[in-house]
Design an enzyme around this catalytic site. Structure first.
Site, PDB file in Angstrom:
ATOM      1  N   GLU A  40       0.843  -1.177  -0.134  1.00 48.14           N
ATOM      2  CA  GLU A  40      -0.095   0.182   0.239  1.00 48.14           C
ATOM      3  C   GLU A  40       0.553   0.920   0.043  1.00 48.14           C
ATOM      4  OE1 GLU A  40      -2.929   0.010  -0.478  1.00 48.14           O
ATOM      5  OE2 GLU A  40      -3.324  -2.191  -0.138  1.00 48.14           O
ATOM      6  N   TYR A 123      -7.231   6.024   4.162  1.00 47.60           N
ATOM      7  CA  TYR A 123      -7.015   4.859   3.355  1.00 47.60           C
ATOM      8  C   TYR A 123      -6.015   3.054   3.346  1.00 47.60           C
ATOM      9  CZ  TYR A 123      -5.579   2.011  -0.700  1.00 47.60           C
ATOM     10  OH  TYR A 123      -5.623   0.362  -1.427  1.00 47.60           O
ATOM     11  N   ASP A 141     -10.145   4.877  -2.393  1.00 42.95           N
ATOM     12  CA  ASP A 141      -9.025   5.474  -3.222  1.00 42.95           C
ATOM     13  C   ASP A 141      -9.533   5.783  -4.612  1.00 42.95           C
ATOM     14  OD1 ASP A 141      -9.727   3.403  -4.952  1.00 42.95           O
ATOM     15  OD2 ASP A 141      -7.605   2.653  -5.599  1.00 42.95           O
TER      16      ASP A 141
END
Length: 293
Positions: A40, A123, A141
């Site tokens: 991520e 996120y 996102d």
């Protein structure tokens, strides 16, 4: 046409994802929370095809947070290579130190604990909690926002990111934790490969029959998001050039006077070096520049 709801969107999208999801490393069983967290960090504003080889090399080198925490931060910056936004490498290193010190080397599960880590925002915290641990949270996102904007509100483009995006996604989540996780991933996948920003493939979209944008005749609503500045010739470009020199040097250091000495704008060059020092991405010692130690 009635507004699309959880019951009309979620099952269709989850079924589509089950049949069409790309085989990405972080989606494989047993990938682990550390691997998901690293992926991520790397995927922020970076295409998947650039991330995968560097992600695999990174996890081979540092398979746990403790392994990365024990390395000098300059190693993290060096192995970030061409991913861009190199502050993410420093943030990930600091997060690894924090995970090691606060959580015994185990990536935390709680969204609040994840948010307390350096470089982790709304996120990323929810993505780790959902995709690594299977908890039920909305994950939003850019791709997800675009799918919601088109399918639910009938807009061609999403608005700038906002906390209300989480509420919009939460309204669509299935009740079952596993289905909710798959729906989060499915919305992101649809936005990445079908409901794309410039050339949406509406003819193969599983939500075509319930899409508010399609029903309205694909109106070209305004894109009010701030546009990213051009990279070529920018301060980011100059910063990247400085880091490239230091990464490529045998000792990862060089004379300050010689680093990108031929840069066309000497004021911009100096500004780039100064900003890298302030950000902790390089160190200036006795007239020389080096990666942090």
């Amino acid at each position: 046409m009635p507004a699309p709801t959880r019951t009309t969107i979620a099952p269709t999208l989850v079924a589509w994802f089950t049949e069409n999801a790309r085989d990405l490393p972080w989606r494989r069983p047993g990938y682990g929370a550390w691997g998901v967290l690293v992926s991520e960090f790397m995927l922020q504003q970076t295409p998947v095809n650039r991330v995968i080889p560097l992600l695999e090399a990174w996890l081979d080198r540092w398979p746990t947070p403790a392994a990365l925490a024990a390395a000098p931060p300059g190693d993290a910056v060096r192995h970030w290579a061409n991913l861009g936004y190199p502050r993410r490498a420093l943030w990930l290193h600091r997060a690894a130190v924090e995970i090691t010190a606060r959580h015994g080397g185990v990536v935390p599960r709680s969204v609040d604990d994840l948010l307390a880590l350096t470089g982790v925002g709304d996120y990323t915290a929810r993505a780790v909690a959902v995709f690594a641990y299977g908890d039920r949270h909305p994950v939003v996102d850019t791709n997800t926002r675009r799918v919601i904007a088109r399918a639910i509100t009938g807009d061609a483009h999403p608005a700038a990111a906002h906390r209300r995006d989480l509420d919009a996604m939460a309204d669509l989540l299935p009740e079952d934790d596993g289905d909710a996780a798959r729906f989060n991933a499915a919305a992101m996948e649809l936005g990445a490969v079908v409901c794309t920003a410039r050339s949406p493939r509406c003819g193969v979209c599983p939500l075509a029959e319930v899409c508010a944008w399609r029903a309205a005749g694909y109106p070209d609503t305004a894109d009010t998001r701030r546009k990213q500045a051009r990279y070529e010739g920018s301060d980011r470009h100059a910063r990247g050039a400085v880091l490239a020199v230091l990464r490529g040097a045998v000792t990862h250091e060089a004379s300050a006077a010689e680093v990108i000495a031929d840069w066309p704008d000497p004021v911009q060059r100096d500004r780039a070096i100064d900003s890298l020092v302030v950000d902790g991405l390089i160190e200036a010692v006795d007239g020389r520049l080096r990666l942090p130690r």
